[in-house]
Design a protein around this motif. Structure first.
Motif, PDB file in Angstrom:
ATOM      1  N   ASP A  68      18.374  37.810  46.420  1.00 27.05           N
ATOM      2  CA  ASP A  68      17.417  38.434  45.500  1.00 27.05           C
ATOM      3  C   ASP A  68      17.186  39.907  45.829  1.00 27.05           C
ATOM      4  N   ARG A  69      17.361  40.304  47.080  1.00 26.07           N
ATOM      5  CA  ARG A  69      17.218  41.721  47.432  1.00 26.07           C
ATOM      6  C   ARG A  69      18.372  42.512  46.822  1.00 26.07           C
ATOM      7  N   ILE A  70      19.566  41.952  46.898  1.00 27.85           N
ATOM      8  CA  ILE A  70      20.748  42.645  46.374  1.00 27.85           C
ATOM      9  C   ILE A  70      20.641  42.840  44.868  1.00 27.85           C
ATOM     10  N   THR A  71      20.340  41.752  44.146  1.00 26.96           N
ATOM     11  CA  THR A  71      20.243  41.875  42.687  1.00 26.96           C
ATOM     12  C   THR A  71      19.012  42.671  42.279  1.00 26.96           C
ATOM     13  N   GLY A  72      17.941  42.584  43.078  1.00 22.84           N
ATOM     14  CA  GLY A  72      16.744  43.362  42.777  1.00 22.84           C
ATOM     15  C   GLY A  72      16.999  44.851  42.843  1.00 22.84           C
ATOM     16  N   LEU A  73      17.722  45.283  43.869  1.00 26.24           N
ATOM     17  CA  LEU A  73      18.055  46.703  44.002  1.00 26.24           C
ATOM     18  C   LEU A  73      18.960  47.163  42.859  1.00 26.24           C
ATOM     19  N   GLN A  74      19.848  46.285  42.437  1.00 32.38           N
ATOM     20  CA  GLN A  74      20.698  46.632  41.290  1.00 32.38           C
ATOM     21  C   GLN A  74      19.863  46.783  40.018  1.00 32.38           C
ATOM     22  N   GLU A  75      18.908  45.886  39.838  1.00 30.06           N
ATOM     23  CA  GLU A  75      18.137  45.896  38.598  1.00 30.06           C
ATOM     24  C   GLU A  75      17.165  47.064  38.530  1.00 30.06           C
ATOM     25  N   VAL A  76      16.579  47.446  39.663  1.00 28.67           N
ATOM     26  CA  VAL A  76      15.637  48.566  39.619  1.00 28.67           C
ATOM     27  C   VAL A  76      16.360  49.851  39.211  1.00 28.67           C
ATOM     28  N   GLU A  77      17.632  49.995  39.588  1.00 26.49           N
ATOM     29  CA  GLU A  77      18.388  51.168  39.163  1.00 26.49           C
ATOM     30  C   GLU A  77      18.616  51.144  37.658  1.00 26.49           C
ATOM     31  N   GLU A  78      18.796  49.936  37.096  1.00 23.56           N
ATOM     32  CA  GLU A  78      18.944  49.825  35.648  1.00 23.56           C
ATOM     33  C   GLU A  78      17.649  50.211  34.952  1.00 23.56           C
ATOM     34  N   LEU A  79      16.516  49.788  35.504  1.00 22.27           N
ATOM     35  CA  LEU A  79      15.225  50.144  34.917  1.00 22.27           C
ATOM     36  C   LEU A  79      14.972  51.648  35.010  1.00 22.27           C
ATOM     37  N   ARG A  80      15.345  52.244  36.129  1.00 23.90           N
ATOM     38  CA  ARG A  80      15.157  53.689  36.285  1.00 23.90           C
ATOM     39  C   ARG A  80      16.032  54.464  35.310  1.00 23.90           C
ATOM     40  N   ARG A  81      17.197  53.925  35.019  1.00 24.54           N
ATOM     41  CA  ARG A  81      18.069  54.582  34.041  1.00 24.54           C
ATOM     42  C   ARG A  81      17.479  54.501  32.640  1.00 24.54           C
ATOM     43  N   LEU A  82      16.901  53.331  32.302  1.00 25.35           N
ATOM     44  CA  LEU A  82      16.330  53.143  30.969  1.00 25.35           C
ATOM     45  C   LEU A  82      15.014  53.881  30.799  1.00 25.35           C
ATOM     46  N   CYS A  83      14.214  53.952  31.862  1.00 28.91           N
ATOM     47  CA  CYS A  83      12.890  54.606  31.801  1.00 28.91           C
ATOM     48  C   CYS A  83      12.775  55.607  32.939  1.00 28.91           C
ATOM     49  N   PRO A  84      13.458  56.745  32.850  1.00 31.65           N
ATOM     50  CA  PRO A  84      13.496  57.702  33.968  1.00 31.65           C
ATOM     51  C   PRO A  84      12.154  58.369  34.258  1.00 31.65           C
TER      52      PRO A  84
END
Length: 566
Positions: free
Chosen positions: A343-359
């Protein structure tokens, strides 16, 4: 979020000092749920005698206690709500069905409305007209009636100890104080509104309870009854897909014509559900862009997992190989502790996706790392909060309890950028959003695929109906008790009765397609919606339970699921 507690006993029953000790213990346990204010109200109710010429009149001693976590209104409210002898202990939120301004407290508004009603049926119908998670205890002074219940999905905890010969008192509480021989709590069922009338005071309170408690069904049987859209969860659409129906989806990025409106509608319903659950938190609107959002990500040091990673899986070794390894002794080099759990690995991946969508938004990825000794040290506390759940199955198979405990505490670290050194951080968020319900409503479990393989679409429909039927008896009450111990409140956008109704009424093949591969056909509709919103990575991930993704499961080795916790 509040902690509510009620007790009733006969004034002349023996053991007054012991009962006072129990009451104080349970008040203390419920006080942690509401750190902003606490209140206590006592009343004595004289009742008709149980014999023509009693030496002394009997009376019941009633005690109402509540602690308050302020999440609505422009001022702190002290519970219990009381006026002219009427009393309300309220642990809930009203998101629909009653007009409440951002400046008002829903408990105050509800209490005012309750005081205009006369019969238990009118009160039952009022609760059937409002949507939100709740548990309540309401005393109507003029009728000497006590009414209590939980919402139809059981999103808030309410435990009951029924009067018995050895423990002749009634107790209602959001949370118990752990195992105690002086009470025996159980989860209050959600399918009724309960009403107890203190009309006669027998020497045996158990007889009073059994004789004067009535259970009102959630729905009225009268044809001219008022509309109660939130009295019960909706039933699943039973229409089968057309016989000639074949999968029409080749990619999550290409929504077939017949699902375009459905995907848009799902996004709308979820947006509304989230909005209603965050907009009126004091001093906050519908998550303004300047407000950071904390993403809580918990990881456990699990010795069993660490050993497995260091030594490999010994299950496939022969006896000779195992013996040789045993003679060689343990490795001199101790395996290092890593919190790089799935969950840490996928969580770190997902937060980058959120930062890209909502910078422009600050996304705090809170790394909550739990050493083994700390998790074991919290075990007794977590087991107490889980009570009356007392089996290993509660803690191990659904190891969510301990994962939720540390996640909701919110003590961890954040990084200013990927690769930066971590800085200590404690989340100050009082409302936690939880995605529970998506698998149940949209066909996300492996058992839905199994149902299709064994019984076709009809078996899937039957399984989805069972999922809805089981929601009130699953783990929501337990999760509420665990999370609320930190003065936090969890809210479930998927478990809005409005969202549930929308998804339940959709044809089954609009929501899922078990003929498609895992990570595609399961929760298909939600995956299409996530892709459309730009959550490309999230839309393609396979389901993984929190207890396995965080490594909180099976830290103590294998134990039978029905074994009693020591």
């Amino acid at each position: 979020m509040c902690g509510i507690f009620f007790s009733a006993r006969l004034n002349d029953a023996p053991g007054a000092s012991i009962f006072e000790e129990i009451s104080q213990k349970l008040q203390n346990a419920n006080s942690t749920r509401g750190p902003d204010s606490q209140g206590l109200y006592r009343a004595s109710v004289a009742c008709a005698p149980d014999s023509p010429s009693p030496t002394t009149p009997h009376a019941f001693s009633l005690e109402f206690y509540a602690s308050e976590l302020r999440l609505r209104g422009d001022r702190i409210i002290v519970q219990p709500h009381e006026k002219d002898g009427d009393v309300l202990c309220w642990n809930g939120e009203i998101f629909d069905g009653m007009e409440i301004s951002p400046q008002e407290n829903d408990g105050v508004c509800l209490f005012d409305k309750l005081r205009t009603l006369e019969t238990p049926e009118q009160i039952r119908d009022l609760f059937g007209s409002i949507e939100g998670p709740y548990a309540f205890i309401y005393y109507q002074a003029n009728s000497r009636r006590l009414l209590f219940s939980r919402d139809p999905l059981g999103r808030r905890s309410l435990l009951i100890h029924k009067p018995s010969q050895v423990a002749p008192y009634l107790l209602l509480a959001s949370v118990s104080a752990g195992v105690d021989s002086r009470y025996e709590f159980e989860e209050l069922p959600t399918n009724h509104i309960y009403c107890l009338t203190f009309s006669h005071a027998h020497l045996n309170f158990q007889e009073v309870f059994n004789s004067y408690l009535i259970s009102l069904p959630r729905l009225s049987s009268f044809p001219d009854a008022p509309t109660t859209p939130f009295a019960e969860p909706s039933q699943v659409n039973t229409i089968l897909p057309p016989h000639e129906y074949i999968p029409q989806i080749e990619s999550l990025g290409e929504v077939p014509e017949y699902l375009v409106k459905t995907v848009d509608d799902l996004i709308y319903h979820l947006d509304q559900s989230v909005m209603l659950r965050v907009r009126d938190i004091p001093q906050r609107s519908h998550v303004p862009i300047a407000e950071p959002i904390d993403l809580l990500n918990v990881a456990f040091e699990n010795p069993r997992k660490i050993k497995l990673e260091a030594e490999g899986n010994t299950g496939g070794l022969s006896k000779k190989q195992k013996k040789a390894r045993s003679k060689a002794g343990p490795s001199v080099e101790q395996p290092s502790v890593s919190y790089n759990v799935p969950d840490r690995i996928t969580g770190l991946q997902e937060v980058e996706e959120l930062r890209r969508l909502c910078p422009d938004r600050v996304w705090n990825f809170v790394e909550i790392n739990v050493p083994y000794e700390e998790s074991q040290g919290a075990r007794q506390t977590v087991e107490s909060l889980m009570s009356p759940g007392r089996t290993v199955m509660d803690l191990v198979r659904q190891s969510l309890a301990i994962a939720l405990y540390f996640a909701s505490r919110g003590v961890g670290q954040i990084r200013s950028s990927p690769g930066a050194d971590p800085e200590p951080y404690t989340s100050g968020a009082r409302v936690l959003l939880n995605g529970l319900g998506s698998d149940e409503l949209l066909g996300g479990y492996g058992r839905h695929r199994t149902a299709y393989n064994t019984g076709g679409w009809q078996a899937v429909i039957d399984e989805l109906q069972l999922e809805i039927d089981r929601i009130p008896t699953r783990n929501l009450g337990r999760d509420d008790r665990v999370i609320s111990s930190h003065g936090k409140e969890t809210r479930h956008p998927f478990l809005s009765l409005t969202v549930l109704e929308y998804l339940a009424k959709l044809p089954v093949h609009y929501k899922m397609d078990p003929r498609l591969e895992i990570g595609f056909g399961d929760k298909m509709l939600l995956r299409l919606a996530a892709w459309k919103l730009g959550l490309i990575g999230a839309s393609q991930r396979k389901k993984r339970a929190m207890q396995f993704g965080s490594h909180s499961a099976r830290m103590g080795g294998e134990r039978r699921g029905d074994a009693i916790l020591e």
